[in-house]
Design an enzyme around this catalytic site. Structure first.
Site, PDB file in Angstrom:
ATOM      1  N   ASN A  99       0.830  -1.266   0.013  1.00 37.43           N
ATOM      2  CA  ASN A  99       0.000   0.196  -0.060  1.00 37.43           C
ATOM      3  C   ASN A  99       0.961   1.132  -0.041  1.00 37.43           C
ATOM      4  O   ASN A  99       1.714   1.262   0.818  1.00 37.43           O
ATOM      5  CB  ASN A  99      -1.049   0.122   1.128  1.00 37.43           C
ATOM      6  N   CYS A 129      -5.355  10.140   1.111  1.00 39.30           N
ATOM      7  CA  CYS A 129      -4.472  11.046   1.668  1.00 39.30           C
ATOM      8  C   CYS A 129      -4.485  12.511   1.018  1.00 39.30           C
ATOM      9  O   CYS A 129      -4.731  12.599  -0.084  1.00 39.30           O
ATOM     10  CB  CYS A 129      -2.764  10.597   1.542  1.00 39.30           C
TER      11      CYS A 129
HETATM   12  C1  LIG Z   1      -5.103   1.533  12.806  1.00 37.77           C
HETATM   13  C2  LIG Z   1      -5.543   1.413  11.312  1.00 37.77           C
HETATM   14  C3  LIG Z   1      -4.467   2.086  10.395  1.00 37.77           C
HETATM   15  C4  LIG Z   1      -4.667   1.966   8.877  1.00 37.77           C
HETATM   16  N1  LIG Z   1      -3.721   2.319   8.239  1.00 37.77           N
HETATM   17  C5  LIG Z   1      -4.004   2.160   6.574  1.00 37.77           C
HETATM   18  C6  LIG Z   1      -3.073   2.432   5.955  1.00 37.77           C
HETATM   19  O1  LIG Z   1      -1.844   2.937   6.281  1.00 37.77           O
HETATM   20  N2  LIG Z   1      -3.236   2.690   4.536  1.00 37.77           N
HETATM   21  C7  LIG Z   1      -4.706   2.585   3.804  1.00 37.77           C
HETATM   22  O2  LIG Z   1      -4.960   2.552   2.685  1.00 37.77           O
HETATM   23  N3  LIG Z   1      -5.451   2.362   5.099  1.00 37.77           N
HETATM   24  C8  LIG Z   1      -5.283   2.137   6.260  1.00 37.77           C
HETATM   25  N4  LIG Z   1      -6.506   1.737   7.207  1.00 37.77           N
HETATM   26  C9  LIG Z   1      -7.702   1.556   6.734  1.00 37.77           C
HETATM   27  C10 LIG Z   1      -7.797  -0.136   6.641  1.00 37.77           C
HETATM   28  O3  LIG Z   1      -7.003  -0.559   5.847  1.00 37.77           O
HETATM   29  C11 LIG Z   1      -9.291  -0.380   6.243  1.00 37.77           C
HETATM   30  O4  LIG Z   1      -9.569   0.217   5.048  1.00 37.77           O
HETATM   31  C12 LIG Z   1     -10.363   0.160   7.070  1.00 37.77           C
HETATM   32  O5  LIG Z   1      -9.863   0.080   8.520  1.00 37.77           O
HETATM   33  C13 LIG Z   1     -11.782  -0.321   7.116  1.00 37.77           C
HETATM   34  O6  LIG Z   1     -11.596  -1.830   7.226  1.00 37.77           O
HETATM   35  P1  LIG Z   1     -11.931  -2.345   8.632  1.00 37.77           P
HETATM   36  O7  LIG Z   1     -13.287  -2.000   9.215  1.00 37.77           O
HETATM   37  O8  LIG Z   1     -12.023  -3.938   8.382  1.00 37.77           O
HETATM   38  O9  LIG Z   1     -10.880  -2.328   9.549  1.00 37.77           O
HETATM   39  C14 LIG Z   1      -6.230   1.694   8.346  1.00 37.77           C
HETATM   40  C15 LIG Z   1      -7.041   1.504   9.523  1.00 37.77           C
HETATM   41  C16 LIG Z   1      -6.749   1.324  10.891  1.00 37.77           C
HETATM   42  C17 LIG Z   1      -7.830   0.975  11.785  1.00 37.77           C
END
Ligand SMILES: Cc1cc2nc3c(=O)[nH]c(=O)nc-3n(C[C@H](O)[C@H](O)[C@H](O)COP(=O)(O)O)c2cc1C
Length: 301
Positions: A99, A129
Protein backbone atom coordinates in the site's frame (compact mmCIF):
# COMPACT_ATOMS: atom_id res chain seq x y z
CA UNK A 1 -13.63 -30.66 -1.43
CA UNK A 2 -14.39 -26.99 -0.83
CA UNK A 3 -12.68 -24.60 -3.22
CA UNK A 4 -12.06 -21.24 -1.55
CA UNK A 5 -9.82 -19.87 -4.30
CA UNK A 6 -10.87 -16.67 -6.02
CA UNK A 7 -9.63 -14.68 -8.99
CA UNK A 8 -9.23 -10.93 -8.90
CA UNK A 9 -8.42 -9.43 -12.29
CA UNK A 10 -6.59 -12.57 -13.38
CA UNK A 11 -4.65 -13.08 -10.12
CA UNK A 12 -5.59 -16.26 -8.22
CA UNK A 13 -5.78 -16.02 -4.43
CA UNK A 14 -5.95 -19.32 -2.49
CA UNK A 15 -8.80 -17.89 -0.44
CA UNK A 16 -10.62 -14.54 -0.35
CA UNK A 17 -9.28 -13.25 2.99
CA UNK A 18 -6.50 -10.66 2.88
CA UNK A 19 -5.27 -8.50 5.75
CA UNK A 20 -6.16 -4.83 5.25
CA UNK A 21 -3.48 -2.16 5.22
CA UNK A 22 -2.26 -0.66 8.46
CA UNK A 23 -4.09 -2.85 10.94
CA UNK A 24 -1.48 -5.57 11.44
CA UNK A 25 1.72 -3.52 11.44
CA UNK A 26 4.25 -5.35 9.32
CA UNK A 27 3.22 -8.79 10.57
CA UNK A 28 5.71 -8.94 13.40
CA UNK A 29 3.02 -9.03 16.10
CA UNK A 30 0.38 -11.01 14.29
CA UNK A 31 2.66 -13.85 13.21
CA UNK A 32 2.86 -15.31 16.72
CA UNK A 33 -0.93 -15.73 16.73
CA UNK A 34 -1.64 -16.53 13.11
CA UNK A 35 0.09 -18.35 10.25
CA UNK A 36 0.03 -15.51 7.74
CA UNK A 37 0.82 -17.93 4.91
CA UNK A 38 -2.66 -19.46 5.29
CA UNK A 39 -4.33 -16.20 4.24
CA UNK A 40 -5.26 -15.18 0.73
CA UNK A 41 -2.85 -12.27 0.97
CA UNK A 42 -1.38 -9.39 2.93
CA UNK A 43 -1.64 -5.67 2.28
CA UNK A 44 1.21 -3.72 3.86
CA UNK A 45 0.89 -0.62 5.98
CA UNK A 46 1.01 2.55 3.86
CA UNK A 47 4.51 3.39 2.61
CA UNK A 48 5.68 6.83 1.51
CA UNK A 49 8.84 8.10 -0.15
CA UNK A 50 10.27 9.61 3.04
CA UNK A 51 9.78 8.47 6.65
CA UNK A 52 6.74 9.91 8.45
CA UNK A 53 6.24 10.28 12.16
CA UNK A 54 2.47 10.24 12.10
CA UNK A 55 0.04 12.21 14.28
CA UNK A 56 0.36 13.19 17.92
CA UNK A 57 -1.39 10.89 20.45
CA UNK A 58 -4.06 9.87 21.23
CA UNK A 59 -4.35 8.11 17.88
CA UNK A 60 -7.22 5.75 18.59
CA UNK A 61 -10.71 6.25 20.01
CA UNK A 62 -13.11 3.35 20.53
CA UNK A 63 -16.80 3.67 19.70
CA UNK A 64 -19.54 1.15 20.60
CA UNK A 65 -19.04 -0.83 17.40
CA UNK A 66 -16.04 0.68 15.74
CA UNK A 67 -12.69 2.36 16.05
CA UNK A 68 -11.65 5.87 15.05
CA UNK A 69 -7.98 6.11 14.11
CA UNK A 70 -5.74 9.03 13.32
CA UNK A 71 -2.41 7.25 13.01
CA UNK A 72 -1.22 9.68 10.36
CA UNK A 73 0.36 7.06 8.11
CA UNK A 74 3.48 6.67 10.24
CA UNK A 75 6.06 4.61 8.37
CA UNK A 76 9.84 4.38 7.92
CA UNK A 77 9.88 5.36 4.21
CA UNK A 78 10.30 3.14 1.17
CA UNK A 79 14.06 2.59 1.37
CA UNK A 80 13.98 1.25 4.95
CA UNK A 81 10.86 -0.74 4.04
CA UNK A 82 12.65 -2.35 1.11
CA UNK A 83 15.76 -3.21 3.07
CA UNK A 84 14.39 -4.38 6.41
CA UNK A 85 10.68 -5.13 6.17
CA UNK A 86 9.91 -6.31 2.66
CA UNK A 87 12.15 -9.43 2.88
CA UNK A 88 10.23 -10.53 5.99
CA UNK A 89 6.88 -10.03 4.29
CA UNK A 90 7.99 -11.85 1.15
CA UNK A 91 8.87 -14.89 3.30
CA UNK A 92 5.15 -15.55 3.89
CA UNK A 93 3.81 -17.91 1.25
CA UNK A 94 1.00 -15.70 0.09
CA UNK A 95 0.32 -12.65 -2.05
CA UNK A 96 1.66 -9.29 -0.96
CA UNK A 97 0.19 -5.97 -2.02
CA UNK A 98 2.21 -2.94 -0.95
CA UNK A 99 0.00 0.00 0.00
CA UNK A 100 1.59 3.30 -1.06
CA UNK A 101 0.75 6.97 -0.71
CA UNK A 102 2.22 10.44 -1.21
CA UNK A 103 1.40 14.08 -0.67
CA UNK A 104 2.08 14.80 -4.34
CA UNK A 105 1.86 12.77 -7.53
CA UNK A 106 5.67 12.83 -7.71
CA UNK A 107 5.93 11.25 -4.27
CA UNK A 108 3.60 8.45 -5.32
CA UNK A 109 5.71 7.95 -8.44
CA UNK A 110 8.91 7.85 -6.38
CA UNK A 111 7.53 5.02 -4.24
CA UNK A 112 6.33 3.11 -7.31
CA UNK A 113 9.76 3.55 -8.91
CA UNK A 114 11.47 2.19 -5.79
CA UNK A 115 9.23 -0.89 -5.74
CA UNK A 116 8.81 -1.59 -9.44
CA UNK A 117 11.28 -4.49 -9.63
CA UNK A 118 10.41 -6.14 -6.30
CA UNK A 119 8.74 -9.57 -6.41
CA UNK A 120 5.48 -8.36 -4.91
CA UNK A 121 2.02 -9.20 -6.24
CA UNK A 122 1.06 -5.59 -6.71
CA UNK A 123 0.63 -2.04 -5.49
CA UNK A 124 -2.41 -0.64 -3.72
CA UNK A 125 -2.71 3.15 -4.06
CA UNK A 126 -4.15 4.86 -0.99
CA UNK A 127 -5.83 7.90 -2.52
CA UNK A 128 -7.48 9.03 0.71
CA UNK A 129 -4.40 11.09 1.64
CA UNK A 130 -4.27 14.87 1.14
CA UNK A 131 -2.81 16.31 -2.07
CA UNK A 132 -0.71 19.36 -1.14
CA UNK A 133 -0.94 20.69 -4.71
CA UNK A 134 -4.74 20.93 -4.27
CA UNK A 135 -4.72 22.61 -0.86
CA UNK A 136 -5.00 19.32 1.01
CA UNK A 137 -8.05 17.96 -0.87
CA UNK A 138 -7.75 14.15 -0.82
CA UNK A 139 -6.54 12.70 -4.16
CA UNK A 140 -9.55 10.44 -4.14
CA UNK A 141 -12.01 13.33 -4.16
CA UNK A 142 -10.76 14.63 -7.50
CA UNK A 143 -11.31 12.37 -10.54
CA UNK A 144 -8.96 14.43 -12.78
CA UNK A 145 -6.06 13.97 -10.35
CA UNK A 146 -6.81 10.26 -9.98
CA UNK A 147 -6.68 9.93 -13.78
CA UNK A 148 -3.22 11.53 -13.93
CA UNK A 149 -1.97 9.58 -10.92
CA UNK A 150 -3.04 6.16 -12.20
CA UNK A 151 -1.83 6.84 -15.76
CA UNK A 152 1.57 8.03 -14.51
CA UNK A 153 1.95 5.07 -12.13
CA UNK A 154 1.10 2.77 -15.04
CA UNK A 155 4.07 4.15 -17.01
CA UNK A 156 6.40 3.07 -14.18
CA UNK A 157 4.76 -0.02 -12.73
CA UNK A 158 3.45 -2.76 -14.99
CA UNK A 159 2.23 -5.18 -12.27
CA UNK A 160 -1.14 -5.64 -10.59
CA UNK A 161 -2.47 -2.21 -9.70
CA UNK A 162 -5.22 -1.67 -7.14
CA UNK A 163 -6.77 1.68 -6.28
CA UNK A 164 -8.18 1.95 -2.75
CA UNK A 165 -11.13 4.33 -2.73
CA UNK A 166 -12.25 6.70 -0.01
CA UNK A 167 -15.87 5.87 0.90
CA UNK A 168 -17.06 9.48 0.55
CA UNK A 169 -16.84 12.04 -2.26
CA UNK A 170 -17.53 11.36 -5.95
CA UNK A 171 -16.84 7.65 -5.41
CA UNK A 172 -18.39 6.31 -8.62
CA UNK A 173 -16.63 8.87 -10.84
CA UNK A 174 -13.32 8.19 -9.13
CA UNK A 175 -13.75 4.42 -9.41
CA UNK A 176 -14.62 4.67 -13.10
CA UNK A 177 -11.71 6.94 -13.93
CA UNK A 178 -9.27 4.74 -11.98
CA UNK A 179 -10.29 1.69 -14.04
CA UNK A 180 -10.25 3.60 -17.33
CA UNK A 181 -6.76 4.88 -16.50
CA UNK A 182 -5.33 1.40 -15.96
CA UNK A 183 -6.19 0.14 -12.47
CA UNK A 184 -6.79 -3.62 -12.45
CA UNK A 185 -8.97 -3.64 -9.34
CA UNK A 186 -10.50 -1.46 -6.63
CA UNK A 187 -10.39 -1.75 -2.86
CA UNK A 188 -13.72 -0.53 -1.49
CA UNK A 189 -13.07 1.23 0.82
CA UNK A 190 -11.01 3.19 3.32
CA UNK A 191 -12.28 4.54 6.67
CA UNK A 192 -15.12 7.09 7.07
CA UNK A 193 -14.37 10.62 8.36
CA UNK A 194 -15.32 10.69 12.04
CA UNK A 195 -14.55 12.25 15.39
CA UNK A 196 -14.86 11.53 19.08
CA UNK A 197 -15.26 13.98 21.98
CA UNK A 198 -13.62 13.75 25.40
CA UNK A 199 -16.31 15.27 27.58
CA UNK A 200 -14.16 15.79 30.69
CA UNK A 201 -11.67 18.01 28.86
CA UNK A 202 -14.27 19.32 26.37
CA UNK A 203 -11.79 18.56 23.62
CA UNK A 204 -11.71 16.35 20.58
CA UNK A 205 -10.48 12.97 21.75
CA UNK A 206 -7.87 12.40 19.04
CA UNK A 207 -4.54 14.23 18.86
CA UNK A 208 -5.18 15.34 15.29
CA UNK A 209 -8.79 16.23 15.97
CA UNK A 210 -10.57 13.97 13.50
CA UNK A 211 -9.91 10.49 12.19
CA UNK A 212 -11.35 7.56 10.24
CA UNK A 213 -14.03 5.13 11.44
CA UNK A 214 -13.56 1.40 10.84
CA UNK A 215 -14.99 -1.83 12.26
CA UNK A 216 -18.50 -3.38 12.37
CA UNK A 217 -20.21 0.06 12.38
CA UNK A 218 -19.20 0.65 8.75
CA UNK A 219 -20.04 -2.77 7.31
CA UNK A 220 -23.54 -1.98 6.00
CA UNK A 221 -22.28 1.30 4.50
CA UNK A 222 -19.33 -0.23 2.67
CA UNK A 223 -21.39 -3.23 1.63
CA UNK A 224 -23.73 -0.83 -0.18
CA UNK A 225 -20.78 0.87 -1.85
CA UNK A 226 -19.54 -2.49 -3.13
CA UNK A 227 -23.04 -3.35 -4.31
CA UNK A 228 -23.47 -0.02 -6.13
CA UNK A 229 -19.99 0.00 -7.69
CA UNK A 230 -20.20 -3.60 -8.87
CA UNK A 231 -23.63 -3.02 -10.43
CA UNK A 232 -22.33 0.04 -12.27
CA UNK A 233 -18.85 -1.08 -13.24
CA UNK A 234 -18.64 -4.91 -13.00
CA UNK A 235 -15.09 -4.36 -11.79
CA UNK A 236 -12.83 -6.63 -9.70
CA UNK A 237 -13.32 -5.42 -6.11
CA UNK A 238 -11.67 -6.13 -2.77
CA UNK A 239 -14.44 -5.47 -0.24
CA UNK A 240 -13.08 -3.89 2.93
CA UNK A 241 -15.06 -2.55 5.86
CA UNK A 242 -16.18 -4.02 9.15
CA UNK A 243 -15.73 -7.70 8.32
CA UNK A 244 -15.66 -9.85 11.46
CA UNK A 245 -17.15 -13.19 10.35
CA UNK A 246 -17.37 -15.70 7.54
CA UNK A 247 -20.97 -14.58 6.95
CA UNK A 248 -19.75 -11.02 6.39
CA UNK A 249 -17.33 -12.27 3.75
CA UNK A 250 -20.05 -14.18 1.88
CA UNK A 251 -22.33 -11.13 1.99
CA UNK A 252 -19.57 -9.01 0.43
CA UNK A 253 -18.98 -11.63 -2.26
CA UNK A 254 -22.71 -11.85 -3.06
CA UNK A 255 -22.75 -8.05 -3.45
CA UNK A 256 -19.86 -8.13 -5.92
CA UNK A 257 -16.55 -8.34 -4.04
CA UNK A 258 -14.16 -10.85 -5.63
CA UNK A 259 -12.14 -10.98 -2.38
CA UNK A 260 -12.05 -9.10 0.92
CA UNK A 261 -9.66 -7.40 3.30
CA UNK A 262 -10.00 -7.65 7.07
CA UNK A 263 -8.65 -4.85 9.25
CA UNK A 264 -10.06 -3.85 12.63
CA UNK A 265 -11.18 -7.42 13.39
CA UNK A 266 -7.48 -8.39 13.68
CA UNK A 267 -7.09 -5.75 16.41
CA UNK A 268 -10.03 -7.21 18.34
CA UNK A 269 -8.59 -10.73 18.13
CA UNK A 270 -5.46 -11.51 16.09
CA UNK A 271 -6.83 -14.97 15.33
CA UNK A 272 -9.98 -13.56 13.73
CA UNK A 273 -8.77 -14.01 10.11
CA UNK A 274 -8.26 -17.76 10.74
CA UNK A 275 -11.67 -17.99 12.44
CA UNK A 276 -13.23 -16.17 9.49
CA UNK A 277 -11.74 -18.74 7.09
CA UNK A 278 -13.20 -21.63 9.11
CA UNK A 279 -16.56 -19.88 9.21
CA UNK A 280 -16.54 -19.40 5.43
CA UNK A 281 -16.21 -23.17 5.03
CA UNK A 282 -19.05 -23.78 7.49
CA UNK A 283 -21.31 -21.27 5.74
CA UNK A 284 -20.57 -22.74 2.32
CA UNK A 285 -21.52 -26.18 3.58
CA UNK A 286 -24.79 -24.79 4.94
CA UNK A 287 -25.50 -23.24 1.55
CA UNK A 288 -24.65 -26.51 -0.22
CA UNK A 289 -21.93 -24.76 -2.25
CA UNK A 290 -18.51 -26.27 -2.95
CA UNK A 291 -17.12 -23.38 -4.97
CA UNK A 292 -16.85 -19.88 -3.55
CA UNK A 293 -16.60 -18.42 -7.04
CA UNK A 294 -20.25 -19.42 -7.64
CA UNK A 295 -21.33 -16.77 -5.14
CA UNK A 296 -19.65 -13.81 -6.84
CA UNK A 297 -22.31 -11.14 -7.36
CA UNK A 298 -24.93 -13.92 -7.22
CA UNK A 299 -27.41 -11.89 -5.22
CA UNK A 300 -31.00 -12.87 -6.04
CA UNK A 301 -33.55 -10.15 -6.73
C1 LIG B 1 -5.10 1.54 12.77
C2 LIG B 1 -5.45 1.60 11.30
C3 LIG B 1 -4.44 1.93 10.37
C4 LIG B 1 -4.74 1.99 9.01
N1 LIG B 1 -3.74 2.30 8.11
C5 LIG B 1 -4.01 2.32 6.78
C6 LIG B 1 -2.97 2.59 5.83
O1 LIG B 1 -1.79 2.77 6.18
N2 LIG B 1 -3.31 2.66 4.50
C7 LIG B 1 -4.61 2.43 4.08
O2 LIG B 1 -4.87 2.49 2.87
N3 LIG B 1 -5.60 2.13 4.95
C8 LIG B 1 -5.33 2.08 6.28
N4 LIG B 1 -6.33 1.77 7.18
C9 LIG B 1 -7.68 1.45 6.68
C10 LIG B 1 -7.91 -0.07 6.63
O3 LIG B 1 -6.99 -0.70 5.76
C11 LIG B 1 -9.35 -0.41 6.17
O4 LIG B 1 -9.55 0.15 4.90
C12 LIG B 1 -10.41 0.15 7.12
O5 LIG B 1 -10.00 0.04 8.46
C13 LIG B 1 -11.77 -0.56 6.96
O6 LIG B 1 -11.66 -1.95 7.21
P1 LIG B 1 -11.99 -2.60 8.68
O7 LIG B 1 -13.33 -2.08 9.09
O8 LIG B 1 -11.95 -4.09 8.44
O9 LIG B 1 -10.91 -2.15 9.58
C14 LIG B 1 -6.06 1.71 8.56
C15 LIG B 1 -7.06 1.39 9.50
C16 LIG B 1 -6.77 1.33 10.85
C17 LIG B 1 -7.86 0.96 11.83
Amino acid sequence: MLDLSVKVAGVTFKNPVLLASGTWGFGEKLKSYLDLSTLGGLVSKGISLKPREGNPPPRLAETPCGLINAIGLENPGVEVFKKHILPQLLAFKTHLLVNIFGETIDEFLGVAEALKDEPITGLELNISCPNVAKGGLAFGHDPATVKTLVEEIGKIYSGFLVVKLPPVGPVLDVARVALESGADALTVANTYPALAVDLASRRLALGRGTGGLSGPAIKPLTLKLVYDLYRELKAPIFGCGGITSGKDVLEYILCGAAAVQVGTATLLDPQNPAKILTEIEEELKKLGETNLGNLLAALKY
